[in-house]
Design a protein around this motif. Structure first.
Motif, mmCIF file in Angstrom:
data_model
loop_
_atom_site.group_PDB
_atom_site.id
_atom_site.type_symbol
_atom_site.label_atom_id
_atom_site.label_comp_id
_atom_site.label_asym_id
_atom_site.label_seq_id
_atom_site.Cartn_x
_atom_site.Cartn_y
_atom_site.Cartn_z
ATOM 1 N N ARG A 94 0.828 -1.196 0.000
ATOM 2 C CA ARG A 94 0.000 0.000 0.000
ATOM 3 C C ARG A 94 0.870 1.257 0.000
ATOM 4 O O ARG A 94 2.087 1.160 0.085
ATOM 5 C CB ARG A 94 -0.870 0.043 1.250
ATOM 6 C CG ARG A 94 -1.046 -1.252 1.957
ATOM 7 C CD ARG A 94 -1.983 -1.063 3.076
ATOM 8 N NE ARG A 94 -3.242 -0.682 2.482
ATOM 9 C CZ ARG A 94 -4.375 -1.279 2.715
ATOM 10 N NH1 ARG A 94 -4.411 -2.289 3.537
ATOM 11 N NH2 ARG A 94 -5.459 -0.872 2.146
ATOM 12 N N PHE A 95 0.214 2.400 -0.048
ATOM 13 C CA PHE A 95 0.933 3.677 -0.028
ATOM 14 C C PHE A 95 1.937 3.740 1.113
ATOM 15 O O PHE A 95 3.054 4.231 0.951
ATOM 16 C CB PHE A 95 -0.060 4.847 0.153
ATOM 17 C CG PHE A 95 -0.683 5.319 -1.123
ATOM 18 C CD1 PHE A 95 -1.901 4.809 -1.529
ATOM 19 C CD2 PHE A 95 -0.076 6.280 -1.903
ATOM 20 C CE1 PHE A 95 -2.496 5.255 -2.717
ATOM 21 C CE2 PHE A 95 -0.665 6.741 -3.080
ATOM 22 C CZ PHE A 95 -1.872 6.213 -3.485
ATOM 23 N N SER A 96 1.526 3.274 2.290
ATOM 24 C CA SER A 96 2.402 3.426 3.456
ATOM 25 C C SER A 96 3.612 2.496 3.402
ATOM 26 O O SER A 96 4.489 2.580 4.245
ATOM 27 C CB SER A 96 1.618 3.190 4.748
ATOM 28 O OG SER A 96 0.879 2.002 4.654
ATOM 29 N N ASN A 131 -9.549 2.693 7.395
ATOM 30 C CA ASN A 131 -9.145 3.631 6.353
ATOM 31 C C ASN A 131 -10.106 4.817 6.354
ATOM 32 O O ASN A 131 -11.093 4.836 7.084
ATOM 33 C CB ASN A 131 -9.100 2.927 4.991
ATOM 34 C CG ASN A 131 -10.450 2.367 4.578
ATOM 35 O OD1 ASN A 131 -11.454 3.076 4.553
ATOM 36 N ND2 ASN A 131 -10.501 1.088 4.262
ATOM 37 N N VAL A 132 -9.833 5.775 5.497
ATOM 38 C CA VAL A 132 -10.551 7.042 5.548
ATOM 39 C C VAL A 132 -12.056 6.852 5.284
ATOM 40 O O VAL A 132 -12.888 7.569 5.829
ATOM 41 C CB VAL A 132 -9.901 8.054 4.569
ATOM 42 C CG1 VAL A 132 -10.103 7.635 3.111
ATOM 43 C CG2 VAL A 132 -10.423 9.450 4.782
ATOM 44 N N ARG A 133 -12.409 5.854 4.488
ATOM 45 C CA ARG A 133 -13.825 5.658 4.183
ATOM 46 C C ARG A 133 -14.548 4.981 5.337
ATOM 47 O O ARG A 133 -15.689 5.319 5.660
ATOM 48 C CB ARG A 133 -13.979 4.824 2.909
ATOM 49 C CG ARG A 133 -13.345 5.450 1.685
ATOM 50 C CD ARG A 133 -13.459 4.523 0.481
ATOM 51 N NE ARG A 133 -12.945 3.200 0.743
ATOM 52 C CZ ARG A 133 -11.673 2.866 0.735
ATOM 53 N NH1 ARG A 133 -10.763 3.781 0.474
ATOM 54 N NH2 ARG A 133 -11.313 1.624 0.986
ATOM 55 N N ARG A 140 -13.656 5.256 8.385
ATOM 56 C CA ARG A 140 -13.739 6.280 9.432
ATOM 57 C C ARG A 140 -14.904 7.231 9.164
ATOM 58 O O ARG A 140 -15.520 7.751 10.088
ATOM 59 C CB ARG A 140 -12.435 7.080 9.519
ATOM 60 C CG ARG A 140 -11.258 6.253 10.010
ATOM 61 C CD ARG A 140 -10.105 7.136 10.444
ATOM 62 N NE ARG A 140 -9.364 7.765 9.353
ATOM 63 C CZ ARG A 140 -8.375 7.187 8.675
ATOM 64 N NH1 ARG A 140 -8.012 5.954 8.951
ATOM 65 N NH2 ARG A 140 -7.750 7.855 7.726
ATOM 66 N N ILE A 188 -0.092 10.258 2.110
ATOM 67 C CA ILE A 188 0.007 8.812 2.310
ATOM 68 C C ILE A 188 -1.002 8.324 3.340
ATOM 69 O O ILE A 188 -1.649 7.300 3.152
ATOM 70 C CB ILE A 188 1.454 8.432 2.690
ATOM 71 C CG1 ILE A 188 2.338 8.568 1.443
ATOM 72 C CG2 ILE A 188 1.541 7.025 3.267
ATOM 73 C CD1 ILE A 188 3.812 8.413 1.701
ATOM 74 N N HIS A 241 -3.916 9.627 4.123
ATOM 75 C CA HIS A 241 -5.274 9.699 3.578
ATOM 76 C C HIS A 241 -5.495 8.644 2.498
ATOM 77 O O HIS A 241 -6.538 8.003 2.434
ATOM 78 C CB HIS A 241 -5.511 11.093 2.999
ATOM 79 C CG HIS A 241 -6.846 11.273 2.354
ATOM 80 N ND1 HIS A 241 -7.929 11.828 3.011
ATOM 81 C CD2 HIS A 241 -7.293 10.975 1.114
ATOM 82 C CE1 HIS A 241 -8.975 11.873 2.194
ATOM 83 N NE2 HIS A 241 -8.621 11.361 1.035
ATOM 84 N N MET A 242 -4.505 8.465 1.639
ATOM 85 C CA MET A 242 -4.668 7.583 0.489
ATOM 86 C C MET A 242 -4.401 6.119 0.819
ATOM 87 O O MET A 242 -4.638 5.249 -0.008
ATOM 88 C CB MET A 242 -3.721 8.014 -0.648
ATOM 89 C CG MET A 242 -3.981 9.392 -1.209
ATOM 90 S SD MET A 242 -5.634 9.605 -1.926
ATOM 91 C CE MET A 242 -5.562 8.466 -3.319
ATOM 92 N N ASP A 243 -3.928 5.856 2.038
ATOM 93 C CA ASP A 243 -3.509 4.493 2.377
ATOM 94 C C ASP A 243 -4.637 3.485 2.226
ATOM 95 O O ASP A 243 -4.395 2.292 2.107
ATOM 96 C CB ASP A 243 -2.968 4.465 3.822
ATOM 97 C CG ASP A 243 -2.036 3.298 4.076
ATOM 98 O OD1 ASP A 243 -2.015 2.788 5.207
ATOM 99 O OD2 ASP A 243 -1.317 2.903 3.140
ATOM 100 N N GLY A 244 -5.867 3.966 2.237
ATOM 101 C CA GLY A 244 -6.991 3.062 2.076
ATOM 102 C C GLY A 244 -7.350 2.776 0.630
ATOM 103 O O GLY A 244 -8.352 2.129 0.361
ATOM 104 N N ASN A 245 -6.554 3.275 -0.314
ATOM 105 C CA ASN A 245 -6.788 2.958 -1.737
ATOM 106 C C ASN A 245 -5.629 2.110 -2.241
ATOM 107 O O ASN A 245 -4.470 2.476 -2.052
ATOM 108 C CB ASN A 245 -6.897 4.238 -2.565
ATOM 109 C CG ASN A 245 -8.243 4.914 -2.416
ATOM 110 O OD1 ASN A 245 -8.583 5.407 -1.344
ATOM 111 N ND2 ASN A 245 -9.013 4.913 -3.486
#
Lengths: 760, 303, 159
Positions: A689-691, B123-125, B127, C126, C128-132
Motif C-alpha cells: 500500500r501507499f504506506s 481507512n478514511v472511508r 472512518r 500517504i 489519507h490515500m492508504d486506504g486505496n
C-alpha cells in the motif's frame, strides 16, 4: 536493419502521454464488467467445500424451479461438447466431472435473470460428496500412498509452447518434470573452494488484479462470442474451438481494457464455463467472479528448492545445482511451461560452467497454479540470488563485486544453445549500486543490497498485424495485443507514428478482437514491444513500400525514381504526403492502404529466447529488531530494456514489478491449513500500500539498443520483481545477521530468526 | 497453528469458500427516539438489528454470516452523534463517526490520545461511515477503540425498554462479537472522564494486515518522579481487551523502579490476555509484542 | 423505496431497494460505470465516491444513506465543457495509472483530500490515500500526481 541512434527519434523514446489516459481518468474506459448484451443473463457458481471428493449426486431440481432461473449447469450436462481444456494438457474440466480436486472448484452454475436470483438458487443445489484423502504439498503428493488426483490419460493441449514431454497422467501426481545439465557438477563441487547449500521456500502468492475474472459469452448457431478479461484471446479462442468443435472462424474473443493481468489472466480461465452456461441457457450469460472467487481460481506456483552453488579460489562461480519441487495445484494450467522456465532461470544471468537443475511440478488439492509475473523466475531467484550473497559473505567478497565478476557478458552464450546474452549487466549493476549509495556508511540495523535476474523471455515469436493508412493520412493499427495497463495502446502507435512520419495523435489502435485483429500469440512474457512492436514497424514499412508503388503510378514514373521522405515521397520537384498518394491513387479522398507483417521464428527471431529480460534492483532496508518489521528505506530499479519506446511507461512497469516483488518479500503469501485456504480475501492477504512506499525511489533504464525489437528494444516489466525477495532476505542478513530462506520475511519470521540466533 | 476457540464460528470471516453475495432484502426502520428504537428491536427479535455505519454489519451480511430482515437505523435519532463536554467528561454520542471524533476540536483539546487513535482506525472511508457505538457493539476482537476506552475508564450509557444503565467497557464487551446488551438495548453515548492534568495516556498499535495485531493503551497518573496510578490494557491479541491488576501494580512507583519492572508487568498482562494464534500472529509473538509495546507506550506517555 | 439526492450537481430521484448499495444503483440502474467494484469489503477503495465531500465505499454504503445528500462520482468531476479536473490532468501527466481499474476511486479519494487540505504534506497524502490500493503503479506516481494537482489548484485559486 540499421538502428538509428536515439537522438534521431521524433516520437519513439519519448514519454508521450498514454493514449488511454483520458478514458481511464474520466471513468469511461470499458472493462468487461461494464458491458451488457441484449437478453443477457447472469451466472453464479456453486463451489466445492472439499479438497478432494467424489461427486455422488447433484440435485438441482429446487434450483431450477426457483423463479427467475433459466437453467442450472453441472458436469452431468456437458454431453455434446468437449468439457476438458488446458494449455499444456487438457486436464481441466470446465465444471467438476465425477470428482472435485480442490476446495473452491466450480461444481455447478446457475443462470438467472439477475445476480441476486442466481445466488438464491445456488443455495438450493444439493450436492452429495464422498470425501477422499487429499494432499496439499508436493511432498505429500509424492508419497507412495498418496491419492491420485488425475487418473485419465490426457490429450495434449494444443498450444503447448514448449518442447518437453508432458509427464502428467502417467499414474503419479507428477505434472511435469524438467532438467537442464551441462558440465560435471559432482566434480566441480568436489574441487570447489567454497560451497553454499540450503533449502528455500517461495510461497504461493496471488497476483491480485483489481479486476477479478469476468466473462460474457454468447453461444448460438452462429458460433461462440466471448468478451473476457483474457490476456491471450487467441489462445482462449483455441480452447473454445476445441470445446465446442468449431472452426476458428466461428469463435470470437473480444477483450476490452483489462484491469490488471500480471500473467494471472494468461490462458483460459472461466471462458469455457461461461460459454457452457450460454449454450445451455440459449442466451448471453455474464459471470463476474468476486475477488474471493478469483483467489480460488488461479494462484502462482510455490516452490521448494534445494540449491547449492560453488566458487573456485578466484571467486568464480563454477557450479550450481538445484532440486526443485513446485506445487501446481489441482490442474496443470500452464505450470509445465513454468517448470521449464524456472529450471532455466536457476542459472540467473551468470556464466556457470557446471549446471544440473532438476525440477518437478506436483498436482495437489489446492487452487490451480498458473503463470505469474516472472513466470517461475521469482521462485528460483530467491535461492539463486540469496546464494550469491551467502557465498560472497563466505569468501569475504563484496556481493556487488562478486556479481560483476560472474555476470554474463554481452554476446556471451552463457546458456548453452540459447541466444547469446544481449544485456549489459555490469552497467545495470553499477547503476543500481550507485542509486542506493553503495559503499556509503549505513546506520545500525540497516542493510543494503543489489541483485539481478535474467530470464529467457519473449515467449514464442508468432505475431502478425495490419496497419491501415487512411486517405487523410491518419492510421489505424489492428493488433491482437491486449491493453492490460502495460501501455500497448500507447507504444504501438508511437512506433507507427515514427515509421510513417505522421503525428502520434493521428494513430489509433483497434485491439484484441480475434475476428478483426490479426493473430498474435499472446500478451505476456514482456513480449509486446519486441514482437508486436516489430510487427507494427515492419507493417508500417510494408505500407510505405506499397505507397511507393502507388506514388510511382500516380506520378507516372518508375518505382526506382521514388524517394521516401518523412511522411511521404519525393520525386524530383514533386512531393506527396501519404494522404495525397492514397487520394490520388484512388482519384477520391477515400480508400486506404493496408500494410501487414508476419513475424515468425526466423531471421533475427531464430534464436530463442527472443531476448533476455534483465534487470538489477537494489534496496536499503532497516529492521526493527524488537518487532521484526522491515522498512524499505530506498529502492532502485534498473531495466535493461534496449530502447524504451516510452521511457515513463517502462519505468512505471519496473516500479510496479518491484512493488509486487517487495510484497512477496515482505508479506504476501497464501496460507493453507489442510484443505482450506485461510486467507483468501483482501482482509487477510496483504498487498503493498501507499504506506509501504520506500522513502526514496529511483528508476533507471539502461538503453544500449542491443535487442532485436524495434530500434534495438527488448522487453521489460517482469525482471524487477524477480530479485526483490532475495534482495530483502540479503538485506536482512546484512542488517541484523540472520539468514532467512523463505519468503515473505514477515515481522514474526524475522523476529523468530533473531530469537533463534540469540539462543533465547 | 490456529486456536480458533475464542471465535464464534458463525462470524468467522476466515473460512474458505466464502459466499460473497448481494445483500439479502431487508426493511430499514427510522426511529425518532431511543425508546422507539428499543421497541422496534424488541419487536423484531433476532430478525432485526441495530444499524449505524454498517462497516462491520454489512460485511458480515454480504458474507451471509448474519441475516436480518429489519435494520433499525439509529442515525435517524437526532443528537445521538453529539460530542460534548459535560461535568469533566467527554460525552460521545453512539452514532458519532470515527471521522467526527478524530476531527472534533473538543476531543483534540481534551483527549488527544483518542483523536490520535481514531485517526488510525481502518481507512478514511470506514472512518467516515463507521461509528464508535457500532464499533463497540460489534465487538470485533481486532479493534482499537475498546482497548483505549477501557484504559481511559470510559462508561457506555445504554438504554433499553427496561431503562438506562451505565457499563464499563469490560461490562459491555463479553467476548468475540459478543456484548452484554439485550436485544432491545442500544449504546447511546460513551462517557470518558477527561484526564487530570497529571495524567498521561498513550495508545500504540502494531498492524500488518487489515486489522491490528496488537493495541496497547497506557494511562499513567504522575506526580513528580512517581507514578501514582497506572492502567495498561492490551487488545486485539485475544477475544477481549484485557487489563491486569498485577501488571498495573507493577507500573506504580518511582519511574526508575517501574522501568525495571516493565518486563514483569508485560508478562503479567500477557498472562491475563492469553493471546491466541491467528492470521495476525502467533500467541508467543503477541506475548513478546506486549512487552515491546508496553515499554514503548511507557516511553511515549512520559515524553 | 424512493430515493432523492443530488448526483453530480443535478437533483435526482429513483426507486431502489433498501438493500441496494450505492455502487449497485450507480452501475446497474444509472449506467454510471466509472465507479468500479473490486474487493467489495471496503478495503481497496476502487469504489470510492464522495457523499457530501466525504469519501465512502460505494460497494458497502447503502444507496439509502445518500438520501438528501450530494453524491459526486468520477463522471461528475470533469468540467461541464469537458475540460479535465486538475487531478485528472495530473494523473495523466504523472503516469499515475496503468490498468486504470483503481483510478476513479483514487482520484475521488484524492479530491476529498485536496478539498480539505489544499497543501497536504507527503505524510498526509500517504495517510489519507492508504486506504486505496493500486496493484500496477507502485504508488510513487500517484503521490506525484496529487502533489502536482495541489500545486495547480493553488495556482488557479490565486489567479
Amino acid at each position: 536493419m540499421s538502428v538509428e541512434k536515439k537522438s534521431d527519434f521524433h516520437v519513439v523514446n519519448h514519454s508521450l502521454p498514454r493514449r488511454d489516459g483520458r478514458v481511464k481518468v474520466t471513468g469511461k474506459a470499458q472493462y468487461v464488467a461494464d458491458l451488457r448484451l441484449i437478453g443477457m443473463a447472469y451466472a453464479k457458481v456453486l463451489r466445492s467445500p472439499y479438497a478432494h471428493a467424489k461427486i455422488i449426486s447433484i440435485d438441482k431440481s429446487r434450483a431450477e424451479a426457483h423463479s427467475g432461473v433459466y437453467c442450472v449447469v453441472t458436469g452431468y450436462d456437458l454431453d455434446g461438447i468437449n468439457p476438458y481444456y488446458g494449455h499444456a494438457v487438457k486436464d481441466h474440466p470446465l465444471l467438476a466431472i465425477d470428482k472435485v480436486r480442490y476446495a473452491g472448484e466450480a461444481v455447478a452454475a446457475v443462470v438467472a435473470v439477475d445476480e441476486r436470483t442466481a445466488f438464491e438458487a445456488v443455495e438450493l443445489i444439493d450436492v452429495k460428496y464422498e470425501e477422499l484423502k487429499a494432499v496439499f504439498t508436493p511432498q505429500e503428493a509424492l508419497a507412495s500412498d498418496a491419492p491420485l488426483l488425475h487418473q485419465r490419460q490426457f490429450e495434449a493441449g494444443a498450444l503447448r509452447g514448449f518442447e518437453g514431454e508432458v509427464t502428467a497422467g502417467k499414474g503419479t501426481n507428477i505434472c511435469q518434470t524438467h532438467k537442464i545439465q551441462w558440465g560435471d557438477v559432482e566434480k566441480a563441487f568436489k574441487e570447489a573452494a567454497a560451497v553454499i547449500e540450503g533449502d528455500y521456500y517461495f510461497p504461493m502468492t496471488y497476483a491480485y488484479a483489481m479486476e477479478p475474472y469476468v466473462a460474457i459469452a454468447e453461444v448460438n448457431d452462429q458460433g461462440v462470442t466471448i468478451y473476457s478479461s483474457a490476456q491471450h484471446p487467441f489462445m482462449v479462442r483455441h480452447d473454445l474451438k476445441s470445446v465446442f468443435n468449431l472452426p476458428v472462424s466461428s469463435v470470437r474473443l473480444i477483450v476490452p481494457f483489462v484491469g490488471g493481468g500480471y500473467g494471472s489472466k494468461s490462458y483460459t480461465k472461466i471462458e469455457p464455463l461461461v460459454a457452457a452456461c450460454s449454450w445451455k441457457a440459449k442466451r448471453p450469460v455474464k459471470l463476474q467472479l468476486t475477488v474471493e472467487e478469483a483467489m480460488l481460481t488461479t494462484r502462482s506456483d510455490d516452490a521448494y528448492t534445494w540449491m547449492r552453488t560453488a566458487v573456485d579460489k578466484n571467486g568464480k562461480i563454477i557450479a550450481r545445482q538445484a532440486k526443485i519441487l513446485m506445487n501446481t495445484g489441482a490442474y496443470a494450467e500452464n505450470s509445465p511451461l513454468v517448470v521449464e522456465k524456472s529450471t532455466n532461470r536457476c542459472v540467473g544471468p551468470y556464466a556457470i560452467s557446471n549446471v544440473l537443475i532438476e525440477n518437478s511440478s506436483l498436482y495437489t488439492n489446492t487452487v490451480p497454479a498458473s503463470s505469474y509475473r516472472g513466470f517461475g523466475c521469482a521462485q528460483v531467484t530467491l535461492p539463486g540470488e540469496s546464494q550469491i550473497d551467502e557465498l560472497a559473505k563466505k569468501i569475504g567478497k563484496d556481493p556487488y563485486e562478486f556479481r560483476l565478476a560472474n555476470a554474463a557478458k554481452p554476446g556471451e552464450e552463457f546458456f548453452p544453445g540459447m541466444r547469446p546474452f544481449d544485456g549489459t549487466l555490469k552497467e545495470d549493476l553499477d547503476t543500481a549500486a550507485k542509486a542506493v549509495g553503495w559503499g556509503k556508511p549505513l546506520p545500525k540495523g540497516h542493510g543494503r543490497t543489489v541483485a539481478c535476474s535474467g530470464s529467457d523471455a519473449g515467449a514464442y515469436p508468432l505475431t502478425s498485424t495490419a496497419i491501415r493508412v487512411h486517405a487523410d493520412g491518419s492510421v489505424t493499427i489492428m493488433t491482437g495485443s491486449t491493453e492490460l495497463g502495460q501501455g500497448s495502446h500507447t507504444v504501438l502507435p508511437q512506433i507507427a507514428a515514427e515509421e510513417l512520419g505522421v503525428p502520434y495523435e493521428k494513430v489509433r489502435v483497434v485491439s484484441s478482437d480475434t475476428a478483426i485483429t490479426p493473430y498474435d500469440r499472446s500478451t505476456g512474457a514482456s513480449r509486446t514491444t519486441t514482437l508486436m512492436g516489430s510487427a507494427v514497424l515492419e507493417a508500417s514499412r510494408e505500407a510505405i513500400q506499397q505507397m511507393v508503388v502507388m506514388a510511382a503510378d500516380v506520378l507516372k514514373v518508375k518505382v526506382e525514381e521514388i524517394q521516401t521522405v518523412r511522411g511521404g515521397v519525393r520525386c524530383g520537384e514533386a512531393q506527396l504526403n501519404w494522404s495525397e498518394v492514397i487520394s490520388k491513387f484512388y482519384a477520391l479522398p477515400d480508400g486506404e492502404v493496408i500494410g501487414r507483417a508476419y513475424i515468425r521464428k526466423s531471421g533475427r527471431f531464430s534464436a530463442l529466447p527472443v531476448f533476455w529480460e534483465a534487470a538489477a534492483t537494489a534496496c536499503e532496508i532497516s529492521v526493527d529488531e524488537e518487532t521484526g518489521k522491515i522498512t524499505m528505506e530506498k529502492l532502485a530499479t534498473v531495466g535493461d530494456v534496449g530502447l524504451a519506446i516510452n521511457p515513463a511507461l517502462a519505468e512505471g512497469q519496473d516500479l510496479g514489478a518491484a512493488t509486487m516483488g517487495m510484497g512477496i518479500g515482505l508479506f504476501e503469501e497464501l496460507i493453507y491449513e489442510g484443505a482450506q485456504l485461510m486467507n483468501g480475501s483482501i482482509l487477510d492477504y496483504r498487498l503493498p500500500r501507499f504506506s509501504d512506499l520506500p522513502k526514496e525511489v529511483e528508476l533507471h533504464l539502461v538503453q544500449n539498443q542491443d535487442g532485436v525489437g524495434p530500434y534495438g528494444a527488448k522487453g521489460g516489466g517482469e525482471a524487477s520483481l524477480n530479485s526483490m525477495a532475495a534482495n530483502i532476505a540479503n538485506a536482512v542478513d546484512s542488517a541484523v545477521g540472520v539468514r532467512i530462506r523463505q519468503a515473505p520475511l514477515t515481522p514474526e519470521r524475522v523476529w523468530r530468526a533473531l530469537k533463534e540466533k540469540k539462543g533465547r | 497453528m490456529e486456536d480458533r476457540g475464542s471465535r464464534s464460528s458463525i462470524l468467522d470471516l476466515r473460512s474458505s469458500v466464502l459466499l460473497m453475495m448481494p445483500l439479502r432484502k431487508f426493511t430499514i426502520h427510522q426511529p425518532k427516539t431511543t425508546a422507539e428504537a428499543s421497541q422496534m428491536l424488541a419487536e423484531y427479535g433476532d430478525k432485526g438489528r441495530l444499524y449505524a455505519g454498517g462497516t462491520e454489519l454489512l460485511l458480515a451480511m454480504k458474507h451471509d454470516l448474519l441475516r436480518y430482515e429489519h435494520l433499525v437505523d439509529v442515525k435517524t435519532i437526532p443528537d445521538l452523534n453529539k460530542i460534548e463536554r459535560k461535568n469533566g467528561s467527554l460525552m460521545i454520542g453512539g452514532t458519532a463517526t470515527h471521522r467526527a471524533i478524530e476531527r472534533s476540536p473538543l476531543v483534540r483539546a481534551n483527549l488527544p490520545v483518542l483523536a490520535e487513535m481514531e485517526t488510525n482506525v481502518a481507512n478514511v472511508r470506514v472512518r467516515a461511515s463507521g461509528t464508535l457505538g457500532g464499533n463497540l457493539c460489534f465487538a470485533e476482537p481486532h479493534s482499537d477503540p475498546a482497548t483505549l476506552l477501557l484504559a481511559l475508564g470510559a462508561k457506555a450509557h445504554v438504554r433499553g425498554n427496561a431503562g438506562t444503565k451505565s457499563l464499563t467497557i469490560d461490562e459491555l464487551i463479553k467476548g468475540a462479537y459478543e456484548t452484554s446488551l439485550a436485544d432491545d438495548e442500544l449504546l447511546v453515548a460513551v462517557e470518558i472522564p477527561i484526564p487530570a492534568k497529571t495524567e498521561r495516556a498513550a495508545y500504540l498499535k502494531f498492524q500488518l494486515k487489515e486489522r491490528p495485531t496488537l493495541g496497547l493503551a497506557l494511562v499513567l497518573d504522575i506526580d513528580g518522579d512517581q507514578i501514582k496510578k497506572a492502567k495498561a490494557v492490551v487488545g486485539s491479541v485475544s477475544a477481549l481487551p484485557t487489563q491486569s491488576d498485577r501488571c498495573d501494580g507493577l507500573l506504580i512507583g518511582a519511574k526508575t523502579q517501574v522501568e525495571k519492572q516493565l518486563g514483569d508487568a508485560a508478562e503479567a498482562l500477557a498472562k491475563a490476555a492469553d493471546p491466541v494464534d491467528d492470521l495476525e500472529g502467533s500467541a508467543d509473538y503477541k506475548r513478546h509484542l506486549i512487552g515491546v509495546f508496553l515499554r514503548r507506550a511507557f516511553i511515549k506517555a512520559l515524553t | 423505496m424512493n430515493l432523492s439526492f443530488q448526483l453530480n450537481g443535478k437533483p435526482w430521484q429513483l426507486d431502489c431497494e433498501p438493500a441496494d448499495t450505492l455502487a449497485e444503483v450507480l452501475r446497474n440502474q444509472l449506467n454510471l460505470n466509472g465507479t468500479k467494484v473490486s474487493c467489495e469489503v471496503q478495503v481497496c477503495g476502487a469504489c470510492t465516491v464522495l457523499v457530501d465531500n466525504v469519501p465512502v465505499s460505494a460497494c458497502t454504503y447503502l444507496a439509502y444513506e445518500a438520501r438528501g445528500k450530494n453524491v459526486l462520482t468520477i463522471e461528475g468531476l470533469e468540467n461541464p465543457d469537458g475540460t479535465l479536473h486538475p487531478l485528472q490532468q495530473a494523473f495523466i501527466d504523472e503516469f499515475a495509472f496503468q490498468c486504470g481499474y483503481c483510478t476513479p476511486g483514487m482520484i475521488m479519494a484524492a479530491k476529498a483530500l485536496l478539498d480539505e487540505k489544499p497543501k497536504p504534506t507527503r505524510d498526509e497524502i500517504i495517510h489519507h490515500m492508504d486506504g486505496n490500493i493500486c496493484r500496477c503503479t507502485g504508488y510513487v506516481p500517484i503521490v506525484a500526481a496529487i502533489e502536482r494537482a495541489a500545486a495547480l489548484m493553488a495556482k488557479e485559486k490565486q489567479s
